[in-house]
Design a protein around this motif. Structure first.
Motif, PDB file in Angstrom:
ATOM      1  N   UNK A  59      47.553  44.291  37.858  1.00 33.05           N
ATOM      2  CA  UNK A  59      46.243  43.642  37.914  1.00 33.05           C
ATOM      3  C   UNK A  59      46.399  42.341  38.689  1.00 33.05           C
ATOM      4  N   UNK A  60      45.393  41.994  39.464  1.00 30.64           N
ATOM      5  CA  UNK A  60      45.505  40.791  40.264  1.00 30.64           C
ATOM      6  C   UNK A  60      44.174  40.124  40.510  1.00 30.64           C
ATOM      7  N   UNK A  61      44.236  38.872  40.930  1.00 34.22           N
ATOM      8  CA  UNK A  61      43.031  38.101  41.245  1.00 34.22           C
ATOM      9  C   UNK A  61      43.296  37.235  42.464  1.00 34.22           C
ATOM     10  N   UNK A  62      42.241  37.031  43.244  1.00 30.47           N
ATOM     11  CA  UNK A  62      42.284  36.207  44.445  1.00 30.47           C
ATOM     12  C   UNK A  62      41.473  34.946  44.168  1.00 30.47           C
ATOM     13  N   UNK A  63      42.053  33.810  44.485  1.00 33.59           N
ATOM     14  CA  UNK A  63      41.394  32.519  44.258  1.00 33.59           C
ATOM     15  C   UNK A  63      41.217  31.796  45.583  1.00 33.59           C
ATOM     16  N   UNK A  64      40.090  31.110  45.718  1.00 30.24           N
ATOM     17  CA  UNK A  64      39.762  30.452  46.972  1.00 30.24           C
ATOM     18  C   UNK A  64      39.918  28.947  46.980  1.00 30.24           C
ATOM     19  N   UNK A  65      40.347  28.353  45.854  1.00 38.82           N
ATOM     20  CA  UNK A  65      40.511  26.891  45.828  1.00 38.82           C
ATOM     21  C   UNK A  65      41.439  26.487  44.691  1.00 38.82           C
ATOM     22  N   UNK A  66      41.958  25.277  44.804  1.00 38.77           N
ATOM     23  CA  UNK A  66      42.815  24.738  43.742  1.00 38.77           C
ATOM     24  C   UNK A  66      42.020  24.551  42.454  1.00 38.77           C
ATOM     25  N   UNK A  67      40.725  24.258  42.585  1.00 38.52           N
ATOM     26  CA  UNK A  67      39.882  24.048  41.396  1.00 38.52           C
ATOM     27  C   UNK A  67      39.683  25.325  40.584  1.00 38.52           C
ATOM     28  N   UNK A  68      39.740  26.484  41.244  1.00 42.42           N
ATOM     29  CA  UNK A  68      39.534  27.747  40.536  1.00 42.42           C
ATOM     30  C   UNK A  68      40.849  28.450  40.182  1.00 42.42           C
ATOM     31  N   UNK A  69      41.975  27.940  40.684  1.00 42.37           N
ATOM     32  CA  UNK A  69      43.273  28.587  40.548  1.00 42.37           C
ATOM     33  C   UNK A  69      43.597  28.965  39.110  1.00 42.37           C
ATOM     34  N   UNK A  70      43.856  30.241  38.918  1.00 39.97           N
ATOM     35  CA  UNK A  70      44.255  30.853  37.654  1.00 39.97           C
ATOM     36  C   UNK A  70      43.167  30.813  36.581  1.00 39.97           C
ATOM     37  N   UNK A  71      41.931  30.586  36.972  1.00 40.40           N
ATOM     38  CA  UNK A  71      40.783  30.701  36.060  1.00 40.40           C
ATOM     39  C   UNK A  71      40.067  31.993  36.448  1.00 40.40           C
ATOM     40  N   UNK A  72      40.386  33.061  35.734  1.00 38.45           N
ATOM     41  CA  UNK A  72      39.933  34.388  36.134  1.00 38.45           C
ATOM     42  C   UNK A  72      38.425  34.456  36.361  1.00 38.45           C
ATOM     43  N   UNK A  73      37.651  33.746  35.573  1.00 35.08           N
ATOM     44  CA  UNK A  73      36.193  33.787  35.731  1.00 35.08           C
ATOM     45  C   UNK A  73      35.747  33.189  37.069  1.00 35.08           C
ATOM     46  N   UNK A  74      36.625  32.434  37.733  1.00 33.03           N
ATOM     47  CA  UNK A  74      36.297  31.811  39.016  1.00 33.03           C
ATOM     48  C   UNK A  74      36.996  32.504  40.199  1.00 33.03           C
ATOM     49  N   UNK A  75      37.594  33.655  39.948  1.00 34.06           N
ATOM     50  CA  UNK A  75      38.271  34.392  41.014  1.00 34.06           C
ATOM     51  C   UNK A  75      37.257  34.882  42.042  1.00 34.06           C
ATOM     52  N   UNK A  76      37.663  34.873  43.290  1.00 35.55           N
ATOM     53  CA  UNK A  76      36.836  35.390  44.372  1.00 35.55           C
ATOM     54  C   UNK A  76      36.711  36.906  44.241  1.00 35.55           C
ATOM     55  N   UNK A  77      37.812  37.535  43.869  1.00 29.60           N
ATOM     56  CA  UNK A  77      37.842  38.985  43.716  1.00 29.60           C
ATOM     57  C   UNK A  77      39.034  39.349  42.851  1.00 29.60           C
ATOM     58  N   UNK A  78      38.940  40.486  42.175  1.00 25.02           N
ATOM     59  CA  UNK A  78      40.074  40.976  41.398  1.00 25.02           C
ATOM     60  C   UNK A  78      40.263  42.453  41.709  1.00 25.02           C
ATOM     61  N   UNK A  79      41.435  42.967  41.343  1.00 23.84           N
ATOM     62  CA  UNK A  79      41.710  44.366  41.616  1.00 23.84           C
ATOM     63  C   UNK A  79      42.769  44.921  40.694  1.00 23.84           C
ATOM     64  N   UNK A  80      42.940  46.233  40.785  1.00 26.77           N
ATOM     65  CA  UNK A  80      43.936  46.933  39.985  1.00 26.77           C
ATOM     66  C   UNK A  80      44.572  47.988  40.874  1.00 26.77           C
ATOM     67  N   UNK A  81      45.858  48.200  40.706  1.00 25.83           N
ATOM     68  CA  UNK A  81      46.573  49.215  41.479  1.00 25.83           C
ATOM     69  C   UNK A  81      47.511  49.979  40.563  1.00 25.83           C
ATOM     70  N   UNK A  82      47.520  51.292  40.658  1.00 26.05           N
ATOM     71  CA  UNK A  82      48.470  52.069  39.868  1.00 26.05           C
ATOM     72  C   UNK A  82      49.877  51.880  40.417  1.00 26.05           C
ATOM     73  N   UNK A  83      50.843  52.020  39.541  1.00 26.78           N
ATOM     74  CA  UNK A  83      52.256  51.885  39.923  1.00 26.78           C
ATOM     75  C   UNK A  83      52.791  53.261  40.279  1.00 26.78           C
ATOM     76  N   UNK A  84      53.531  53.305  41.369  1.00 27.11           N
ATOM     77  CA  UNK A  84      54.202  54.531  41.794  1.00 27.11           C
ATOM     78  C   UNK A  84      55.663  54.184  42.028  1.00 27.11           C
ATOM     79  N   UNK A  85      56.515  54.619  41.114  1.00 27.39           N
ATOM     80  CA  UNK A  85      57.931  54.266  41.204  1.00 27.39           C
ATOM     81  C   UNK A  85      58.121  52.795  40.911  1.00 27.39           C
ATOM     82  N   UNK A  86      58.678  52.061  41.871  1.00 29.88           N
ATOM     83  CA  UNK A  86      58.912  50.631  41.662  1.00 29.88           C
ATOM     84  C   UNK A  86      57.985  49.775  42.522  1.00 29.88           C
ATOM     85  N   UNK A  87      56.816  50.338  42.904  1.00 32.01           N
ATOM     86  CA  UNK A  87      55.878  49.557  43.717  1.00 32.01           C
ATOM     87  C   UNK A  87      54.436  49.971  43.442  1.00 32.01           C
TER      88      UNK A  87
END
Length: 153
Positions: free
Chosen positions: A53-81
């Motif tokens: 699971x991941x999130x993209x942030x567009x500023x230091x003010x929003x950094x690591x505040x999930x509700x302020x993420x520009x976008x988020x996403x999810x990717x399934x794991x295949x092997x070790x990637x």
């Protein structure tokens, strides 16, 4: 007998209307040109231990505040990637935060003092000192479709 307004009677556009439509089309094309894709190759995952699971942030003010993420996403794991594609981002500066949700509960699990108990990673493989990295240490510039690699630790 009434005549139709001259601009309605002709099948041709006035020069002014044609310029306005051309400008509108150019603006629309320019806006679409700025919708960029960021592909994130995530390495060092644990096989069969849940998605990344991941999130993209567009500023230091929003950094690591999930509700302020520009976008988020999810990717399934295949092997070790895993590969996560974040679409339609405007050109600009962004920082990413990722983790592998090993137990599938939808949140980053931490111990009593807040240290993550699941694998985490940040853009530019930034690492913090006694905590997460600073936004500035994880910033990537997005000016075209881009692919980056992040190692989970």
């Amino acid at each position: 007998m009434r005549m139709a307004h001259p601009s309605l009677a002709t099948p041709f556009l006035s020069a002014r209307t044609a310029r306005a439509l051309a400008l509108a089309g150019a603006c629309l094309a320019l806006g679409q040109a700025h919708a960029l894709d960021l592909t994130v190759e995530v390495k060092n995952t644990k096989a069969d231990k849940g998605p990344v699971l991941g999130a993209v942030y567009g500023s230091a003010d929003s950094w690591l505040q999930f509700s302020k993420a520009v976008q988020s996403g999810m990717a399934p794991v295949s092997g070790d990637k895993a590969v996560m594609v974040l679409r339609d981002l405007p050109a600009g500066s962004y920082a990413l935060s990722l983790y592998q949700d090993e137990n599938g509960n939808g949140k980053l699990d931490t111990n009593l003092v807040g240290i993550p108990q699941e694998r985490t990673g940040f853009s530019r493989d930034a690492q913090g000192n006694m905590g997460p990295p600073r936004f500035q240490d994880a910033v990537v510039e997005l000016q075209s479709d881009t692919t980056i690699t992040i190692q989970l630790r």
